[in-house]
Design a protein around this motif. Structure first.
Motif, PDB file in Angstrom:
ATOM      1  N   UNK A 191       0.846  -1.234  -0.018  1.00  0.00           N
ATOM      2  CA  UNK A 191       0.063   0.008  -0.073  1.00  0.00           C
ATOM      3  C   UNK A 191       0.861   1.311  -0.048  1.00  0.00           C
ATOM      4  N   UNK A 192       1.932   1.322   0.764  1.00  0.00           N
ATOM      5  CA  UNK A 192       2.610   2.621   1.055  1.00  0.00           C
ATOM      6  C   UNK A 192       3.397   2.819  -0.156  1.00  0.00           C
ATOM      7  N   UNK A 193       4.238   2.043  -0.952  1.00  0.00           N
ATOM      8  CA  UNK A 193       4.908   2.259  -1.875  1.00  0.00           C
ATOM      9  C   UNK A 193       4.090   2.578  -3.303  1.00  0.00           C
ATOM     10  N   UNK A 194       2.773   1.727  -3.425  1.00  0.00           N
ATOM     11  CA  UNK A 194       2.089   2.343  -4.456  1.00  0.00           C
ATOM     12  C   UNK A 194       1.463   3.490  -4.399  1.00  0.00           C
ATOM     13  N   UNK A 195       1.098   3.933  -3.244  1.00  0.00           N
ATOM     14  CA  UNK A 195       0.445   5.153  -3.355  1.00  0.00           C
ATOM     15  C   UNK A 195       1.309   6.363  -3.689  1.00  0.00           C
ATOM     16  N   UNK A 196       2.733   6.050  -3.549  1.00  0.00           N
ATOM     17  CA  UNK A 196       3.556   7.060  -3.748  1.00  0.00           C
ATOM     18  C   UNK A 196       4.131   6.878  -5.053  1.00  0.00           C
ATOM     19  N   UNK A 197       4.060   5.804  -5.733  1.00  0.00           N
ATOM     20  CA  UNK A 197       4.579   5.077  -7.203  1.00  0.00           C
ATOM     21  C   UNK A 197       3.387   5.515  -8.254  1.00  0.00           C
ATOM     22  N   UNK A 198       2.207   5.350  -7.825  1.00  0.00           N
ATOM     23  CA  UNK A 198       0.935   5.290  -8.697  1.00  0.00           C
ATOM     24  C   UNK A 198       1.250   4.351  -9.695  1.00  0.00           C
ATOM     25  N   UNK A 199       0.545   4.810 -10.868  1.00  0.00           N
ATOM     26  CA  UNK A 199       0.357   3.824 -12.124  1.00  0.00           C
ATOM     27  C   UNK A 199       0.038   2.590 -11.877  1.00  0.00           C
ATOM     28  N   UNK A 200       0.593   1.670 -12.710  1.00  0.00           N
ATOM     29  CA  UNK A 200      -0.002   0.223 -12.870  1.00  0.00           C
ATOM     30  C   UNK A 200       0.251  -0.372 -11.380  1.00  0.00           C
ATOM     31  N   UNK A 201       1.236   0.189 -10.480  1.00  0.00           N
ATOM     32  CA  UNK A 201       1.433  -0.555  -9.146  1.00  0.00           C
ATOM     33  C   UNK A 201       0.035  -0.318  -8.294  1.00  0.00           C
ATOM     34  N   UNK A 202      -0.357   0.872  -8.359  1.00  0.00           N
ATOM     35  CA  UNK A 202      -1.644   1.268  -7.792  1.00  0.00           C
ATOM     36  C   UNK A 202      -2.990   0.648  -8.449  1.00  0.00           C
ATOM     37  N   UNK A 203      -2.955   0.348  -9.765  1.00  0.00           N
ATOM     38  CA  UNK A 203      -4.025  -0.198 -10.493  1.00  0.00           C
ATOM     39  C   UNK A 203      -4.208  -1.759  -9.890  1.00  0.00           C
ATOM     40  N   UNK A 204      -3.172  -2.250  -9.893  1.00  0.00           N
ATOM     41  CA  UNK A 204      -3.013  -3.666  -9.303  1.00  0.00           C
ATOM     42  C   UNK A 204      -2.877  -3.928  -7.949  1.00  0.00           C
ATOM     43  N   UNK A 205      -2.950  -2.799  -6.803  1.00  0.00           N
ATOM     44  CA  UNK A 205      -2.757  -3.109  -5.716  1.00  0.00           C
ATOM     45  C   UNK A 205      -3.804  -4.047  -4.911  1.00  0.00           C
ATOM     46  N   UNK A 206      -4.826  -4.046  -5.600  1.00  0.00           N
ATOM     47  CA  UNK A 206      -5.898  -5.113  -5.044  1.00  0.00           C
ATOM     48  C   UNK A 206      -5.325  -6.333  -4.847  1.00  0.00           C
ATOM     49  N   UNK A 207      -4.482  -6.802  -5.841  1.00  0.00           N
ATOM     50  CA  UNK A 207      -3.824  -8.150  -5.896  1.00  0.00           C
ATOM     51  C   UNK A 207      -2.974  -8.508  -4.614  1.00  0.00           C
ATOM     52  N   UNK A 208      -2.518  -7.425  -3.992  1.00  0.00           N
ATOM     53  CA  UNK A 208      -1.441  -7.274  -2.964  1.00  0.00           C
ATOM     54  C   UNK A 208      -2.186  -7.286  -1.815  1.00  0.00           C
ATOM     55  N   UNK A 209      -3.529  -7.087  -1.738  1.00  0.00           N
ATOM     56  CA  UNK A 209      -4.106  -6.907  -0.467  1.00  0.00           C
ATOM     57  C   UNK A 209      -5.076  -8.291  -0.372  1.00  0.00           C
ATOM     58  N   UNK A 210      -5.662  -8.624  -1.380  1.00  0.00           N
ATOM     59  CA  UNK A 210      -6.540  -9.799  -1.463  1.00  0.00           C
ATOM     60  C   UNK A 210      -5.626 -10.999  -1.387  1.00  0.00           C
ATOM     61  N   UNK A 211      -4.684 -11.135  -1.949  1.00  0.00           N
ATOM     62  CA  UNK A 211      -3.809 -12.229  -2.014  1.00  0.00           C
ATOM     63  C   UNK A 211      -3.408 -12.781  -0.758  1.00  0.00           C
ATOM     64  N   UNK A 212      -2.625 -11.782  -0.177  1.00  0.00           N
ATOM     65  CA  UNK A 212      -1.951 -12.116   1.259  1.00  0.00           C
ATOM     66  C   UNK A 212      -3.121 -12.314   2.272  1.00  0.00           C
ATOM     67  N   UNK A 213      -4.166 -11.728   2.311  1.00  0.00           N
ATOM     68  CA  UNK A 213      -5.169 -11.809   3.010  1.00  0.00           C
ATOM     69  C   UNK A 213      -5.891 -13.337   3.205  1.00  0.00           C
ATOM     70  N   UNK A 214      -6.027 -13.817   1.789  1.00  0.00           N
ATOM     71  CA  UNK A 214      -6.623 -15.020   1.546  1.00  0.00           C
ATOM     72  C   UNK A 214      -5.512 -16.108   2.029  1.00  0.00           C
ATOM     73  N   UNK A 215      -4.385 -15.786   1.537  1.00  0.00           N
ATOM     74  CA  UNK A 215      -3.356 -16.856   1.893  1.00  0.00           C
ATOM     75  C   UNK A 215      -3.060 -16.816   3.367  1.00  0.00           C
ATOM     76  N   UNK A 216      -3.096 -15.714   4.042  1.00  0.00           N
ATOM     77  CA  UNK A 216      -3.211 -15.781   5.622  1.00  0.00           C
ATOM     78  C   UNK A 216      -4.407 -16.623   6.256  1.00  0.00           C
ATOM     79  N   UNK A 217      -5.445 -16.549   5.873  1.00  0.00           N
ATOM     80  CA  UNK A 217      -6.747 -17.046   6.161  1.00  0.00           C
ATOM     81  C   UNK A 217      -6.298 -18.694   6.111  1.00  0.00           C
ATOM     82  N   UNK A 218      -5.958 -18.848   5.103  1.00  0.00           N
ATOM     83  CA  UNK A 218      -5.795 -20.514   4.675  1.00  0.00           C
ATOM     84  C   UNK A 218      -5.001 -20.775   5.592  1.00  0.00           C
ATOM     85  N   UNK A 219      -3.788 -20.213   6.109  1.00  0.00           N
ATOM     86  CA  UNK A 219      -2.558 -20.738   6.777  1.00  0.00           C
ATOM     87  C   UNK A 219      -3.156 -20.862   8.552  1.00  0.00           C
TER      88      UNK A 219
END
Length: 233
Positions: A191-219
């Motif tokens: 979240x932090x780096x994407x907000x400052x960098x913008x562009x596709x990193x910000x557009x794809x940010x959802x992947x790096x929120x949803x993915x880790x939370x789903x993985x953590x729940x499974x763990x």
């Protein structure tokens, strides 16, 4: 005492982002990690994140447990090791810490001609959104499972060495996952780096929120099924 824990999480996450992403920027891993000819940038970045976790584990571990990652906090919460209130506040302060670390890195690169960006996560060349999402789910699952296992009360084998084991597992995860997403396994770190960098990193940010939370729940689900604490209680 609670506020000290929250502040410790903020400081720890700030250090993780500043150092880990800072090395990624310095080694140009944010743009070159998809190139297999640049193995050194992958190894350097992987160790930067792992060593940051080790350093913070032995600095603030006795205060907050050194989650410095909302995915870990979610896994700990779902494993019934902390309250919902503390989990929410941990996540909030982790994101604040990531924003501070990203701001400091942005401030440095903005005043340097040869360095750009904030080491934000993004899909690497040839990787689809589904591929990136699956990578984040799988590798966060492994990472959070290691955290839950090494910090279990009945796991005497890792007593005093949990921080080292967790840091080394993060190095391993980075070595595998960088080629897919730059490796997040940590929503705050993304979240932090994407907000400052913008562009596709910000557009794809959802992947790096949803993915880790789903993985953590499974763990957390898997760990609760094999947790030796249940047999000990």
């Amino acid at each position: 005492m609670r506020m000290k824990k929250y502040l410790a999480e903020m400081i720890g996450t700030m250090v993780l982002v500043l150092m880990g992403c800072g090395v990624a920027v310095s080694l140009n891993c944010s743009s070159d990690c998809a190139d297999t000819a640049n193995a050194g940038t992958v190894i350097g970045t992987a160790f930067a994140f792992g060593l940051s976790v080790v350093a913070m584990a032995y600095t603030i571990g006795g205060i907050s447990g050194c989650h410095i990652n909302p995915a870990i906090t979610l896994g700990v919460f779902l494993s019934k090791r902390m309250s919902g209130r503390d989990a929410g506040m941990y996540m909030l302060f982790q994101v604040i810490g990531a924003l501070i670390g990203s701001f400091l890195l942005w401030l440095l690169t903005s005043n340097t001609e040869s360095l750009t960006g904030t080491g934000a996560n993004d899909l690497q060349s040839g990787v689809t959104a589904v591929g990136g999402l699956l990578a984040e789910v799988f590798f966060t699952f492994v990472f959070v499972l290691v955290v839950l296992g090494t910090t279990a009360r009945t796991n005497g084998a890792t007593s005093g060495f949990a921080g080292l084991a967790i840091g080394l597992s993060l190095v391993l995860v980075h070595l595998v996952c960088i080629r897919y997403t730059g490796t997040s396994v940590n929503p705050a770190r993304s979240i932090g780096p994407a907000l400052f960098q913008g562009g596709s990193a910000l557009a794809n940010l959802w992947i790096f929120i949803v993915g880790p939370f789903v993985g953590a729940a499974l763990a957390a689900m898997v760990w609760r099924a094999i947790d030796p604490d249940k047999d000990a209680s």
